[in-house]
Design a protein around this motif. Structure first.
Motif, PDB file in Angstrom:
ATOM      1  N   TYR A  56      20.812  16.766  21.514  1.00  0.00           N
ATOM      2  CA  TYR A  56      19.742  18.032  20.931  1.00  0.00           C
ATOM      3  C   TYR A  56      18.785  17.953  20.389  1.00  0.00           C
ATOM      4  O   TYR A  56      18.087  19.144  20.419  1.00  0.00           O
ATOM      5  CB  TYR A  56      20.826  19.064  21.236  1.00  0.00           C
ATOM      6  N   LYS A  69      13.709  21.289  28.281  1.00  0.00           N
ATOM      7  CA  LYS A  69      14.017  21.193  28.921  1.00  0.00           C
ATOM      8  C   LYS A  69      13.364  21.536  31.203  1.00  0.00           C
ATOM      9  O   LYS A  69      12.243  22.658  29.878  1.00  0.00           O
ATOM     10  CB  LYS A  69      15.329  21.382  29.333  1.00  0.00           C
ATOM     11  N   ILE A  78      16.477  23.921  25.099  1.00  0.00           N
ATOM     12  CA  ILE A  78      17.467  23.156  26.010  1.00  0.00           C
ATOM     13  C   ILE A  78      18.872  24.261  25.669  1.00  0.00           C
ATOM     14  O   ILE A  78      19.669  24.487  26.729  1.00  0.00           O
ATOM     15  CB  ILE A  78      17.906  22.028  24.711  1.00  0.00           C
TER      16      ILE A  78
END
Length: 132
Positions: A56, A69, A78
């Motif tokens: 992450y 993302k 994310i």
């Protein structure tokens, strides 16, 4: 409404719920977090720290940022959930997220009128205090 004398706007946090996470989506950027904040998120998610950072986090110079993302709204943190439109780590989100929109880059002496108006249009919780 929260106000800060260094900014030409205030912030009404009650507008966050119906917003849909516009501060977590849109254009690409960095979501910086300290080591302590990363440890806190890792604990919150019950993921070993090494595994958490590999999955992450990215290193940006000497700092650390959460990955991003693709989202229905463009690019997202994310930890932004597209279905619920909420932060999955809200309880332990980093200081950068907690302090939005009172960031150095939005200080009165550093931005143009157009940038403040754009911010006021982006976030329904941002309330312009100065009439341009």
């Amino acid at each position: 409404m929260t106000q800060n004398p260094d900014f030409d706007f205030g912030f009404d946090g009650s507008e966050c719920e119906p917003c849909g996470g516009k501060c977590c989506t849109g254009e690409s950027g960095y979501i910086f977090a300290s080591i302590d904040e990363l440890l806190c998120v890792s604990d919150f998610l019950n993921i070993p720290f090494d595994e958490f950072t590999q999955k992450y986090v990215k290193k940006v110079g000497y700092r650390f940022s959460f990955l991003e993302k693709k989202s229905m709204e463009g690019i997202a943190c994310i930890f932004f959930d597209d279905l619920s439109k909420k932060c999955l780590i809200y309880e332990v989100r980093p200081e950068q997220c907690k302090s939005f929109p009172f960031w150095q880059s939005y200080k009165t002496d550093r931005v143009s009128e157009g940038e403040i108006e754009k911010l006021c249009g982006l976030c329904r919780g941002v309330k312009c205090l100065k009439i341009f």
